[in-house]
Write an enzyme that holds these catalytic residues in place. Structure first.
Site, PDB file in Angstrom:
ATOM      1  N   THR A  12       3.933  -5.824   2.838  1.00 61.15           N
ATOM      2  CA  THR A  12       3.797  -6.872   3.838  1.00 61.15           C
ATOM      3  C   THR A  12       4.218  -8.199   3.222  1.00 61.15           C
ATOM      4  O   THR A  12       3.818  -8.530   2.104  1.00 61.15           O
ATOM      5  CB  THR A  12       2.343  -6.962   4.344  1.00 61.15           C
ATOM      6  OG1 THR A  12       1.948  -5.684   4.845  1.00 61.15           O
ATOM      7  CG2 THR A  12       2.216  -7.991   5.457  1.00 61.15           C
ATOM      8  N   GLY A  70       0.840  -1.193   0.000  1.00 58.74           N
ATOM      9  CA  GLY A  70       0.000   0.000   0.000  1.00 58.74           C
ATOM     10  C   GLY A  70       0.868   1.233   0.000  1.00 58.74           C
ATOM     11  O   GLY A  70       2.065   1.187  -0.295  1.00 58.74           O
ATOM     12  N   ASP A 120      -9.622   2.140  11.643  1.00 61.21           N
ATOM     13  CA  ASP A 120      -9.618   1.580  10.284  1.00 61.21           C
ATOM     14  C   ASP A 120     -10.249   0.187  10.281  1.00 61.21           C
ATOM     15  O   ASP A 120      -9.715  -0.748   9.685  1.00 61.21           O
ATOM     16  CB  ASP A 120      -8.194   1.525   9.731  1.00 61.21           C
ATOM     17  CG  ASP A 120      -8.170   1.380   8.205  1.00 61.21           C
ATOM     18  OD1 ASP A 120      -9.219   1.644   7.570  1.00 61.21           O
ATOM     19  OD2 ASP A 120      -7.129   1.002   7.661  1.00 61.21           O
TER      20      ASP A 120
END
Length: 627
Positions: free
Chosen positions: A50, A45, A163
């Site tokens: 990740t 992102g 989030d």
């Protein structure tokens, strides 16, 4: 195998014995802290990547998650680094909860920060929704039963997650290693946006981070509170129940009409009313604590509650108000421009391109897979007139209000400086024509057909100048009494993206069976195909998530805006930028049949003289209506 951690290399080193310590391609270190090795990328992102990794310091080499801080947008690097560091602090405390990933380490290698945390073997709820369809009431109750105690836990420690969304909730495939958490239980992940709060700072501004589609109104204004997490969890639940984007679950007055999208799913009145209160816009009327939601869920199990059968939106709203004893607040409406007609639902197919890498190194192959999905949109039809006794109509699709980060990140391939600086634009709800204006629609109002590529009338009209289009708009305004117009450039990009952040509304790349463009010049991993030589009938390709067709390719589309070389002073309210610069030069968006794929990106901008039309340029209409 070992994945190189150098973002400029990304080489997939093959398995060797003994294990390699340095990348065979660029020589970078392959282990973090001399123990953690990245195997493959899980995702990426704006703030980094990740990886799935292993811990080689332990005999069993257990699996772990490696988060690498590597911001794509250098302008936000300082803020991103602060959030990354805060995530480590939060996880160090909160990771003691069995349904929050444990933090193993916070390290630095070659100037980049890394978080090493527990790997949760399972599937996130967005993927589960895509594969299995709408959630049942039983699954929603299980979700709330798992997540609400987690929220209570973090809120008691003065942390707001900020989030919560389906992607950040994982359902375990197997029990936890301690056996305290069963298979099928939910885990809350991604505390990168989490914020520690104090009494003095609880209404502090600057806490907007989160996914816009799930964010509470006060969080949008920069004032996150504990009830903001409850709102996001409620929106997550109605998304999972309906399998419809929350952007589409509100009417034009901002009232939730999610029951209209339940399809064949029935829920109890009790659960429905709990969800209604979780997503109330006014924080003071919403649940204040997770425990309060749990208490009402328990009471809603009473046999006095009946199974809820979906009804019309108006009766739903009256019912919800009566049950919660909430007095509607009278908010003055803006001056009426035109009254919106009755909307009807339509079904459409949208597509997503999934990129799969097979093999390693220079022998690696990239395979593209197109996944399709059926969705529901809302629209109305405007009758324009008749040709040989056949009515000609215009279909206008409802585009919900939202926020747009206009432009492209610096990491996007083939971006240009005109696509910056990026900033947030607030887009009010509006309607946009489902397809580019066709030759048939042009002819019924203008009594001519200027197009070069004459077809059966359903090809887009082209060879029309911006000035010509203004005359068309005037004709339709006089005929209908509605303020039809060209979209602003901000509205156009917002409608094109339909909630995506990728170069195309279909994903990271585009293919010749998704749009009409010059496929002899593909984008990124897409295969080369034949170049296009002509426009195609509108609607020949899948729609985006809003139900709009041909936003990429076919014809460039005029916008209302005057051309400017950047977004520096672009209005932040979604309106057209019509001040300054040369009024004789106007914006066009979307690319065309003869353009290479990168010209069709959501962020790509171009321009044309207002009095000039050519065979690559057409348009579609927008209108703002008051319900």
């Amino acid at each position: 195998m070992s994945h190189c951690l150098n973002p400029s290399c990304n080489f997939q080193n093959p398995e060797t014995s003994p294990k390699l310590n340095f990348c065979q391609e660029c020589g970078s270190k392959l282990k973090i802290g001399d123990r953690y090795r990245a195997l493959r990328i899980l995702g990426q992102g704006g703030f980094g990547r990740t990886f799935i990794g292993i811990d080689e310091a332990l005999p069993s080499c257990p699996t772990c998650v490696i988060k690498q801080f590597f911001p794509a947008d250098l302008t936000s690097a300082v803020k991103a680094a602060e959030l990354f560091h805060q995530e480590a602090i939060r996880l160090d405390d909160l990771g003691k909860h069995p349904q929050i990933p444990t933090l193993f380490a916070h390290l630095e290698l070659d100037g980049k920060q890394y978080l090493i945390q527990e790997f949760i073997d399972g599937q996130d709820l967005l993927r589960e929704l895509q594969e299995q369809g709408n959630f049942s009431e039983a699954k929603i109750r299980m979700l709330l039963g798992d997540l609400l105690p987690i929220l209570q836990f973090i809120h008691e420690r003065n942390v707001i997650h900020r989030d919560i969304k389906p992607e950040n909730i994982i359902r375990r495939r197997f029990p936890s290693t301690s056996g305290s958490i069963a298979a099928g239980s939910h885990v809350l992940v991604d505390f990168g946006a989490a914020k520690y709060v104090s009494t003095a700072a609880i209404m502090e501004t600057g806490t907007r981070i989160g996914s816009a589609v799930y964010v509470a109104p006060e969080q949008v204004r920069g004032k996150s509170i504990f009830a903001s997490d409850i709102y996001s969890l409620g929106v997550t639940c109605i998304h999972l129940l309906t399998n419809v984007s929350p952007f589409e679950l509100m009417d034009m007055d901002g009232n939730w009409v999610w029951r209209d999208f339940l399809a064949n799913t029935s829920i109890s009145r009790g659960l429905g009313e709990v969800l209604d209160r979780m997503v109330l816009a006014a924080p003071s009327q919403r649940y204040q604590t997770a425990q309060a939601v749990l208490n009402d869920l328990k009471n809603a199990n009473s046999s006095n509650y009946q199974v809820y059968v979906p009804r019309l939106a108006k009766s739903v709203k009256r019912s919800a108000i009566a049950k919660t004893n909430i007095t509607p607040i009278s908010v003055p409406k803006p001056p009426i421009q035109a009254i919106a007609p009755q909307l009807s639902q339509f079904s459409f197919e949208t597509a997503t391109v999934k990129i799969n890498r097979i093999g390693v190194g220079k022998l690696a192959k990239t395979l593209l897979q197109i996944n399709t999905k059926q969705k529901i949109g809302r629209s109305y039809f405007e009758t324009l007139g008749n040709i040989q006794g056949k009515p000609i109509s215009l279909e206008m699709v409802f585009i919900p209000a939202g926020k747009l980060q206009i432009g492209s990140p610096i990491s996007e391939s083939d971006r240009t400086k005109e696509e910056s600086p990026r900033h947030i634009v607030n887009i009010p709800a509006f309607f946009m024509s489902r397809f580019p204006i066709t030759q048939r629609q042009w002819k019924v109002l203008m009594d001519n057909n200027p197009a070069i590529f004459i077809g059966n009338g359903d090809r887009p009209v082209e060879s029309v100048s911006w000035d010509d289009v203004q005359s068309f708009c005037q004709q339709i305004v006089e005929r209908t009494g509605k303020p039809y117009r060209l979209p602003s450039e901000s509205e156009w990009e917002y409608a094109c993206r339909a909630g995506t952040l990728t170069p195309f509304c279909f994903g990271e790349t585009i293919m010749a069976n998704l749009a009409n463009y010059n496929a002899a010049s593909p984008y990124l991993y897409a295969p080369q195909a034949l170049s296009s030589t002509i426009t195609t009938e509108v609607g020949s390709y899948p729609a985006n998530a809003f139900g709009l067709h041909d936003m990429h390719g076919n014809v460039w589309e005029w916008c209302e805006d005057i051309w400017h070389d950047d977004y520096d002073l672009l209005p932040k309210d979604g309106s057209a930028w019509t001040q300054g610069s040369d009024r004789s030069c106007r914006v066009i968006r979307g690319g065309s049949w003869r353009d290479p794929a990168h010209y069709c990106r959501s962020a790509k901008r171009s321009r044309n003289a207002a009095n000039q039309g050519d065979r690559t340029t057409g348009f579609r209409l927008a209108v703002t209506l008051i319900s």
